[in-house]
Motif scaffolding. Sequence first.
Motif, PDB file in Angstrom:
ATOM      1  N   THR A  81       5.835 -12.461   6.422  1.00 28.90           N
ATOM      2  CA  THR A  81       4.384 -12.472   6.598  1.00 28.90           C
ATOM      3  C   THR A  81       4.015 -12.199   8.049  1.00 28.90           C
ATOM      4  OG1 THR A  81       4.112 -14.046   4.780  1.00 28.90           O
ATOM      5  CG2 THR A  81       2.297 -13.869   6.350  1.00 28.90           C
ATOM      6  N   ARG A  82       4.717 -12.857   8.967  1.00 29.79           N
ATOM      7  CA  ARG A  82       4.445 -12.660  10.395  1.00 29.79           C
ATOM      8  C   ARG A  82       4.766 -11.229  10.811  1.00 29.79           C
ATOM      9  NH1 ARG A  82       1.313 -12.938  14.515  1.00 29.79           N
ATOM     10  NH2 ARG A  82       2.425 -12.549  16.462  1.00 29.79           N
ATOM     11  N   GLY A  91       2.107  -8.915   9.529  1.00 24.85           N
ATOM     12  CA  GLY A  91       0.894  -9.086  10.320  1.00 24.85           C
ATOM     13  C   GLY A  91       0.998  -8.422  11.672  1.00 24.85           C
ATOM     14  N   ASP A 127       0.606  -4.672  11.060  1.00 22.66           N
ATOM     15  CA  ASP A 127      -0.789  -4.337  10.747  1.00 22.66           C
ATOM     16  C   ASP A 127      -1.652  -4.405  11.996  1.00 22.66           C
ATOM     17  OD1 ASP A 127      -0.034  -4.044   8.137  1.00 22.66           O
ATOM     18  OD2 ASP A 127      -0.767  -6.002   7.480  1.00 22.66           O
ATOM     19  N   GLN A 128      -1.393  -5.414  12.831  1.00 19.16           N
ATOM     20  CA  GLN A 128      -2.163  -5.558  14.067  1.00 19.16           C
ATOM     21  C   GLN A 128      -1.941  -4.367  14.987  1.00 19.16           C
ATOM     22  OE1 GLN A 128      -1.213  -9.124  16.182  1.00 19.16           O
ATOM     23  NE2 GLN A 128      -2.517  -8.646  17.929  1.00 19.16           N
TER      24      GLN A 128
END
Length: 329
Positions: free
Chosen positions: A278-279, A282, A285-286
């Motif tokens: 998940t991290r 993220g 995506d960031q």
Amino acid sequence: MTAGVTWDNLRDECDALDDEATLLTPLSGTQFTITSVQDPRIVIRFRDSGDSQPLQREQFETLFRRVEDAADGFDLDRLPPDADPYAAVLTLHPRFEIDEQDGVIRATDEPSSSQRIRASDDSTAMDERAEPDRPVYADLLLLIDTMERHDVDDLDALETPALVNLYTLLSDVQRGTDDLRKEVADLLLDRVHHDQPVHAQFGSVQRTSREYRSLKDDEDVLATLEDAGIDRERVTTVDSSKVDEALEVTELAPDDVYEIDDREYVRKAEVDEERKETRLQGLKDQLASADDPEADELRDEIEALEDRIEELTEFSSGQKFHTPSGGDT
């Protein structure tokens, strides 16, 4: 054909290239362009680093002769790393070609292909660019992100959860790099020969050997030594495994026969793979959505990391066949 005529023809081919024509080195896969064609040298610039390198005429002429004298082609692995661009430029000459399957550069009587990257090939290669399918790659990205979010220069100041995250990721990266290192080492064993160090951009390796011994059957060893006049009592020792078996059938405590030294250490108990994924997603995506200089710099760092991982799994080797050249002009 003399070396002078071959050199003049090669210069003509280089002059005919457009300014954006890109060539690819055969060993390291590095892209570069030709920026200047002069009588004593051809100057190139590497696309990734922007560094320039002069390729000297006399070194080309040495390579001409080596290739033409090799009946089955000149082995590319004999090129030192800084001579990799010479082979790429030489393929612009219609009489020289690189056979990637055999790993050689050879002279030919027929017009041949070169190491030039066509625009369509370049765009296709960029479209097909993908992350290495290695768990260690994702763990490295997460470790870099964690190290940037915490002051790892002052570990004492970090809170316990941050230290746990760091230790977990460091452990995962160590395991992944050890596995990858073993695979790379196995491949290098087939390509590196004794007494022939192989040099690359970040270092060099050399094949070596280490002797491992294991005793033959106990009775055979003892009988052989007794025949040579050695009493078996001189070579027999206490076997810890047999001592443990004896402890199980007696009332002796382990510290009756062992010097015991208790040492505490930290070990990784478990990994939250879902949270890591998940991290990681993220973070990606960031980076994909961010549009600021810092994000651009981080994206560049990640791309540089990808390149370094790819370079570490590649192989280029050889011995120098020329003396150090002069500076750029």
